[in-house]
Design a protein around this motif. Sequence first.
Motif, short mmCIF file in Angstrom:
data_model
loop_
_atom_site.label_atom_id
_atom_site.label_comp_id
_atom_site.label_asym_id
_atom_site.label_seq_id
_atom_site.Cartn_x
_atom_site.Cartn_y
_atom_site.Cartn_z
N ILE A 26 -29.17 51.28 39.48
CA ILE A 26 -29.63 50.92 38.13
C ILE A 26 -29.03 49.57 37.74
O ILE A 26 -28.36 49.42 36.73
CB ILE A 26 -29.24 52.01 37.10
CG1 ILE A 26 -27.76 52.39 37.23
CG2 ILE A 26 -30.10 53.25 37.29
CD1 ILE A 26 -27.27 53.30 36.14
N GLU A 27 -29.31 48.57 38.57
CA GLU A 27 -28.75 47.24 38.33
C GLU A 27 -29.36 46.57 37.11
O GLU A 27 -28.77 45.65 36.55
CB GLU A 27 -28.95 46.38 39.58
CG GLU A 27 -28.12 46.82 40.77
CD GLU A 27 -28.31 45.93 41.98
OE1 GLU A 27 -27.30 45.49 42.54
OE2 GLU A 27 -29.47 45.66 42.34
N THR A 28 -30.53 47.01 36.70
CA THR A 28 -31.20 46.42 35.55
C THR A 28 -31.53 47.51 34.53
O THR A 28 -31.59 48.70 34.85
CB THR A 28 -32.50 45.71 35.95
OG1 THR A 28 -33.45 46.69 36.40
CG2 THR A 28 -32.25 44.70 37.06
N ARG A 29 -31.77 47.10 33.30
CA ARG A 29 -32.20 48.04 32.26
C ARG A 29 -33.52 48.69 32.64
O ARG A 29 -33.73 49.88 32.41
CB ARG A 29 -32.34 47.30 30.93
CG ARG A 29 -33.09 48.12 29.86
CD ARG A 29 -32.21 48.44 28.70
NE ARG A 29 -32.89 49.29 27.72
CZ ARG A 29 -32.55 50.54 27.46
NH1 ARG A 29 -31.52 51.09 28.10
NH2 ARG A 29 -33.19 51.25 26.56
N GLU A 30 -34.41 47.92 33.24
CA GLU A 30 -35.71 48.45 33.64
C GLU A 30 -35.56 49.58 34.66
O GLU A 30 -36.28 50.59 34.59
CB GLU A 30 -36.58 47.33 34.20
CG GLU A 30 -37.05 46.30 33.19
CD GLU A 30 -35.93 45.39 32.69
OE1 GLU A 30 -36.05 44.90 31.54
OE2 GLU A 30 -34.94 45.20 33.43
N GLU A 31 -34.62 49.42 35.58
CA GLU A 31 -34.40 50.48 36.58
C GLU A 31 -33.82 51.72 35.91
O GLU A 31 -34.22 52.85 36.24
CB GLU A 31 -33.46 49.98 37.68
CG GLU A 31 -34.11 48.98 38.62
CD GLU A 31 -33.14 48.43 39.65
OE1 GLU A 31 -33.60 48.09 40.75
OE2 GLU A 31 -31.93 48.34 39.35
N LEU A 32 -32.89 51.55 34.99
CA LEU A 32 -32.32 52.70 34.29
C LEU A 32 -33.41 53.46 33.53
O LEU A 32 -33.52 54.69 33.66
CB LEU A 32 -31.23 52.24 33.31
CG LEU A 32 -30.69 53.31 32.35
CD1 LEU A 32 -30.04 54.45 33.12
CD2 LEU A 32 -29.71 52.69 31.36
N VAL A 33 -34.20 52.75 32.76
CA VAL A 33 -35.24 53.40 31.96
C VAL A 33 -36.28 54.05 32.86
O VAL A 33 -36.72 55.19 32.62
CB VAL A 33 -35.90 52.38 31.01
CG1 VAL A 33 -37.11 52.98 30.33
CG2 VAL A 33 -34.89 51.90 29.98
N GLY A 34 -36.67 53.36 33.92
CA GLY A 34 -37.70 53.88 34.81
C GLY A 34 -37.27 55.13 35.57
O GLY A 34 -37.99 56.14 35.62
N HIS A 35 -36.07 55.07 36.15
CA HIS A 35 -35.58 56.23 36.91
C HIS A 35 -35.29 57.40 35.97
O HIS A 35 -35.55 58.56 36.32
CB HIS A 35 -34.32 55.85 37.68
CG HIS A 35 -34.54 54.85 38.78
ND1 HIS A 35 -35.71 54.80 39.50
CD2 HIS A 35 -33.74 53.88 39.29
CE1 HIS A 35 -35.62 53.82 40.40
NE2 HIS A 35 -34.43 53.26 40.29
N GLN A 57 -27.24 50.49 27.87
CA GLN A 57 -26.82 51.64 28.68
C GLN A 57 -27.39 52.96 28.15
O GLN A 57 -27.03 54.03 28.65
CB GLN A 57 -25.29 51.72 28.70
CG GLN A 57 -24.62 50.53 29.37
CD GLN A 57 -23.11 50.62 29.31
OE1 GLN A 57 -22.54 51.58 28.80
NE2 GLN A 57 -22.45 49.61 29.84
N VAL A 58 -28.28 52.89 27.19
CA VAL A 58 -28.76 54.08 26.49
C VAL A 58 -30.26 54.25 26.73
O VAL A 58 -31.01 53.27 26.81
CB VAL A 58 -28.48 53.95 24.98
CG1 VAL A 58 -29.06 55.12 24.20
CG2 VAL A 58 -26.98 53.84 24.74
#
Length: 318
Positions: free
Chosen positions: A263-272, A100-101
């Motif tokens: 942000i269902e995935t870590r990749e989406e969180l990091v990318g956005h 989540q970070v």
Amino acid sequence: MKAIVISAAGGPEVLRLQERQAPRPGPGEILVDVRVAGVNFFDVGIRRGRLAEVPGMEGTGVVAAVGEGVGEFAPGDRVAWLAIETHAGYAEQIVLPAAQVVAVPDAIDDETAAAVLLQGLTAHHHCTVCHPVQPGDITLVHAAAGGVGLLLTQLIKARGGTVIGLVSRPEKVAVATAAGADHVLISTGEAFVEPVLDLTGGAGVHAVFDGAGGPTFAGSLKVLRTHGTMVFYGPLIGDVPTIAMNEIPRSTRLTYGTLPDHIETREELVGHAAELFGLVEKGELTVRIGGRYPLAEAAKAHADLESRATTGKLLLIP
């Protein structure tokens, strides 16, 4: 370790500063010394329903320790986080799942990183997925001088849209205008309906972004053009709007946009997050800090937020 604890469901006065046992990270977790915690209307809903013991969904800080299996972060790293389900950000320290970070770029200060992540990702979701704004789209943004509203306005303008911004007080007009709003109306309740229809020649807008709650819901539907999109968001507290299917006018689309779907995935969180940070670094997205409060004054921050007198993002500084 000090934290703001919700003593009972209720008003801002139930937020109390208490001494608590310092947390320790487990496997896959990190311990962060909190530098800045963001204040959101979601926190108000959490407080009113006492849905968490310690509120706070976002913030920035420095990694103090890492648990077993964490390789992406190390003590001393500057990070920002979203704790949408676990909360607990109104504190001097917080333990978070490493997933989540995100890392904070050196060029972005702690306050900006704390202010842009949750509300910036929310605004990004609304204008890229819930209603992908196209050049020439005319949009209506409620609470255009608030944290989400200011970011939405800038992102919509960057995509070639026109923004009609709604604010509750005359002193907020300049704030919304500075963010790029093409027209700014002072309105409460449904008073905006006729002015918005006048501005659009009676056709209505392509999309409404409404986080204001039940009192504006019906009016927002009235100003949509045929096949327009109503993007409703925010905590479902107070007068929760309801509507029958046959009451939806002009073949419009209705969506309740929630950040976890973005942000269902870590990749989406990091990318956005990287996209938002990049816009800030290039000067294409500006974050307005509306107020800074010591951690012990969390109750005042909530009271000010609920008064609708604030603009921009409110922050707690432990």
